[in-house]
Design a protein around this motif. Structure first.
Motif: not given
Length: 263
Positions: A199-200, A243-248, A250-253
């Motif tokens: 689900v991630r 979004e995935g690169v940004l979340a990585f 920013e260390k968030r889901p």
């Protein structure tokens, strides 16, 4: 809501739809009504944007005994057998754009092995048993070969198809039929761990990764690399990729990860 007399029960929790074969009176045999319900459940899960992964489960001690031989015998009078519906089910699982995981707590035979092989991941209890019993009743494992043979090591396939012998979960993992075999007490925790990982993944990326896994062997390596480079670039530039690169960073889901009860 699932009907009380349903042969396939449906439940969705935190991005995972579980389709449970619930016909223990005939060892979850692949009857036409059960396969029809299973196809409907798969289609509904695919259409639901909140669903990230699908689990195939079962009630009773047997995962699936294969074709419903009572129904098959009754169909002889018409000169047909319900093999076509099985092909539809295997194709639907194999082609499903969302990851499918089979949870196998008990024995599987014949067509049931085709269902397991069609799933992307399969976790079984070490104590579960398996067998390609077709030759012992005068038929061959024809339809299920579409999903089984891409999974099995060739020598093992020859042995198991020709002998019809029973093998356990450990051997099923060794020959590639299942992803992993674990003690029965660890089965649910292992399935939950895989689901938490699945689900991630971004929905579009999961579907794309599944397409990669189905690509035929290339005949022109440089052409293959050029095509895959273009494909990769498209994903990096997509909304989910950004979004995935940004979340990585920013260390968030990422936004597609289902929220937990604690969130």
């Amino acid at each position: 809501m699932t009907s009380p007399d349903a042969l396939v029960r449906v439940a969705t929790t935190r991005g995972v739809t579980t389709l449970t074969l619930d016909s223990p009176h005939n060892r979850n045999a692949l009857s036409t009504p059960l396969m029809t319900e299973l196809l409907a459940g798969l289609a509904a899960a695919v259409a639901d944007d909140t669903v990230r992964a699908i689990v195939l489960d079962h009630t009773g001690p047997v995962f699936c005994s294969g074709a419903d031989l009572k129904e098959t015998a009754a169909a002889y009078a018409s000169g047909t057998v319900p093999a076509g519906k099985l092909g539809d089910v295997l194709a639907a699982v194999w082609e499903c754009p969302k990851p499918v995981l089979a949870r196998v707590a008990g024995p599987a035979r014949a067509g049931g092995l085709g269902l397991i092989a069609a799933a992307d991941l399969a976790v079984c209890a070490q104590e579960a048993t398996f067998a390609f019993t077709e030759v012992r009743i005068g038929v061959i494992p024809a339809v299920i070969s579409a999903t089984v043979l891409p999974r099995l090591h060739p020598r093992a396939a020859a042995e198991l198809y020709l002998t019809g012998d029973t093998f356990d979960g450990r051997r099923a993992a060794e020959v590639g039929l299942v992803t992993t075999a674990v003690p029965a007490a660890d089965l649910d925790a292992t399935v939950a761990r895989y689901c938490d990982s699945l689900v991630r993944g971004a929905p579009g990326a999961l579907a794309g990764a599944k397409q990669l896994l189905r690509r035929p062997a290339p005949t022109d390596l440089r052409a293959e690399i050029a095509e895959l480079t273009e494909l990769s670039t498209g994903y990096f530039l997509s909304e989910d990729g950004r979004e995935g690169v940004l979340a990585f960073r920013e260390k968030r889901p990422a936004r597609w990860v289902p929220a937990t009860d604690a969130d």
